[in-house]
Design a protein around this motif. Structure first.
Motif, PDB file in Angstrom:
ATOM      1  N   TYR A 332       0.846  -1.199   0.000  1.00  0.00           N
ATOM      2  CA  TYR A 332       0.000   0.000   0.000  1.00  0.00           C
ATOM      3  C   TYR A 332       0.877   1.243   0.000  1.00  0.00           C
ATOM      4  O   TYR A 332       1.850   1.320   0.766  1.00  0.00           O
ATOM      5  CB  TYR A 332      -0.913   0.003   1.228  1.00  0.00           C
ATOM      6  N   GLU A 334       0.957   4.980   0.937  1.00  0.00           N
ATOM      7  CA  GLU A 334       0.216   5.953   1.731  1.00  0.00           C
ATOM      8  C   GLU A 334       0.052   7.286   1.012  1.00  0.00           C
ATOM      9  O   GLU A 334      -0.938   7.996   1.210  1.00  0.00           O
ATOM     10  CB  GLU A 334       0.918   6.170   3.065  1.00  0.00           C
ATOM     11  N   ARG A 357      -9.603  -5.483   7.718  1.00  0.00           N
ATOM     12  CA  ARG A 357      -8.220  -5.177   8.089  1.00  0.00           C
ATOM     13  C   ARG A 357      -7.779  -5.941   9.348  1.00  0.00           C
ATOM     14  O   ARG A 357      -8.601  -6.221  10.217  1.00  0.00           O
ATOM     15  CB  ARG A 357      -8.083  -3.675   8.328  1.00  0.00           C
ATOM     16  N   PRO A 395      -6.793   3.985   4.452  1.00  0.00           N
ATOM     17  CA  PRO A 395      -5.513   3.252   4.503  1.00  0.00           C
ATOM     18  C   PRO A 395      -5.693   1.777   4.848  1.00  0.00           C
ATOM     19  O   PRO A 395      -6.593   1.396   5.611  1.00  0.00           O
ATOM     20  CB  PRO A 395      -4.736   3.996   5.596  1.00  0.00           C
ATOM     21  N   THR A 397      -3.188  -2.099   5.295  1.00  0.00           N
ATOM     22  CA  THR A 397      -1.855  -2.666   5.507  1.00  0.00           C
ATOM     23  C   THR A 397      -1.775  -3.985   4.753  1.00  0.00           C
ATOM     24  O   THR A 397      -2.808  -4.568   4.392  1.00  0.00           O
ATOM     25  CB  THR A 397      -1.592  -2.922   6.997  1.00  0.00           C
ATOM     26  N   THR A 400      -4.417  -7.251   4.484  1.00  0.00           N
ATOM     27  CA  THR A 400      -5.829  -6.878   4.526  1.00  0.00           C
ATOM     28  C   THR A 400      -6.593  -7.712   3.502  1.00  0.00           C
ATOM     29  O   THR A 400      -6.126  -7.921   2.381  1.00  0.00           O
ATOM     30  CB  THR A 400      -6.000  -5.379   4.213  1.00  0.00           C
TER      31      THR A 400
END
Length: 411
Positions: A332, A334, A357, A395, A397, A400
């Motif tokens: 991911y 950010e 998540r 967001p 991580t 997920t």
């Protein structure tokens, strides 16, 4: 204040281990390529075992390795070397069922913590205390036990107790079964169970060979030994207050989705109880989470009553679930909000998905755009484990899970 019990999760392979750890397990149990009872569960090579221990320990999670087969003479030759290796990589405990294996562990690696497997059929306080006297740190209770029996063992025994709270039930007695051996030659007590209890059976009358008669009138046949799955989430207060030290989830052969979802549901529930025991209530969202993964209809097993015909599934051997696992976040960014996704089921533009998540609440979003790994727009990712990019609303991580609601009537 009551001690918070350990949440113990299954880990059939490295990916499942990581999911269990990241989604909230306090400990995981797993097997090597030999000497455990899930030979078909993926399992870990010697190198992978060390990697698994290192990963789990880096997240303050304990690792227990199954050495719980009932070995024959031919199994014993290589066992000492394997035990020394497990000790050298700092496994936290071994799960054993056979007395000979137990004593070999005590002699070869006396510093290793030993847990007595459910395969040892521990159903009374005398047996539990006997294992403690021999040096066991923990005893896993048989699934064929009531809440009252567990409470009595807790009052009579000063040793760690572990019990199953979720997952498949065995038609035989704590896994001691010869059906698989008889039908396929695969020894269920040495790790190769073919799950013959889940097959469809019929009657044959001896004077009319080849003519099969259904045991009950049903268009799909009859699955006379197909037990429902255990689920004690609705009764978690009773489970915690029984005083057991470890709550165990069954399922080393289950999916990544199962490992993550079931672990997180019980993690949230256990933590909620200890935040305010007097006002604890089981939330519908936790029960819904357990319906999203592949499972058989749920039952409480032996916990409150002796199972009856209502605890069996006679009409089918298939599973239920309300969600499909469609993607796994691998990375991911950010700054841009774009994630790299590994496809796990057909996924396309326009679908609404749930973003599940490892920590924090889930959220839902619509897929408005997808790119291949070269940056070109695509409308779907139909290929198994295809890598692609998509914009995330919030967001995420790595690890997920992306999933979508299962369509009514779909398999």
């Amino acid at each position: 204040m009551r001690k918070k019990p350990e949440l113990l999760a299954p880990a059939g392979n490295m990916e499942k281990l990581k999911m269990a750890v990241l989604y909230g397990a306090d400990a995981v149990y797993l097997g090597g390529k030999a000497f455990g009872l899930r030979a078909l569960g993926g399992n870990f090579s010697l190198t992978e075992l060390k990697e698994a221990v290192d990963f789990a320990h880096s997240h303050r999670c304990r690792v227990y390795v199954t050495v719980n087969i009932f070995p024959h003479n031919s199994d014993m030759e290589k066992l000492p070397e394997y035990l020394r290796y497990l000790n050298s990589i700092h496994v936290d405990a071994l799960l054993v069922a056979d007395l000979g294996v137990f004593m070999m562990c005590r002699n070869l690696i006396p510093e290793m913590e030993l847990h007595i497997s459910t395969q040892a059929n521990n159903t009374n306080w005398a047996a539990v205390n006997a294992w403690k006297a021999l040096g066991a740190k923990r005893v896993v209770l048989a699934r064929e036990m009531s809440l009252e029996e567990i409470r009595e063992i807790r009052t009579r025994c000063d040793v760690d107790l572990e019990m199953f709270i979720h997952g498949a039930m065995c038609i035989s007695y704590s896994g001691r079964c010869l059906l698989s051996n008889y039908f396929t030659g695969r020894d269920s007590n040495r790790g190769s169970c073919a799950q013959s209890c889940r097959w469809k059976y019929a009657l044959v009358e001896e004077t009319r060979p080849g003519q099969y008669f259904p045991i009950a009138e049903d268009e799909q046949g009859t699955y006379i030994m197909n037990s429902k799955d255990m689920c004690l989430m609705p009764y978690l207060r009773d489970v915690i207050e029984s005083g057991v030290d470890s709550l165990k989830i069954e399922g080393r052969m289950k999916s990544v989705h199962y490992a993550a979802s079931v672990v997180k549901a019980y993690r949230m529930a256990i933590d909620s109880y200890f935040e305010d025991p007097d006002h604890f209530l089981v939330r519908q969202e936790w029960l819904d989470e357990l319906e999203k993964v592949s499972h058989r209809t749920y039952t409480t097993g032996f916990y409150y009553h002796r199972p009856s015909e209502k605890d069996q599934i006679y009409s089918r051997t298939s599973y239920d679930q309300t969600s499909d696992f469609v993607g796994l976040v691998r990375a991911y960014d950010e700054k841009t909000g774009w994630a790299v996704i590994e496809q796990r089921n057909h996924i396309k533009e326009g679908q609404e998905i749930e973003v599940f998540r490892p920590s924090g609440p889930s959220y839902r979003q619509q897929i408005d755009g997808m790119l291949d790994m070269d940056g070109f727009p695509i409308h779907a990712a139909p290929h198994p484990q295809q890598m692609f990019r998509m914009k995330m609303s919030y967001p995420v991580t790595p690890y997920t899970i992306l999933r979508r609601d299962k369509e009514p009537g779909s398999a």
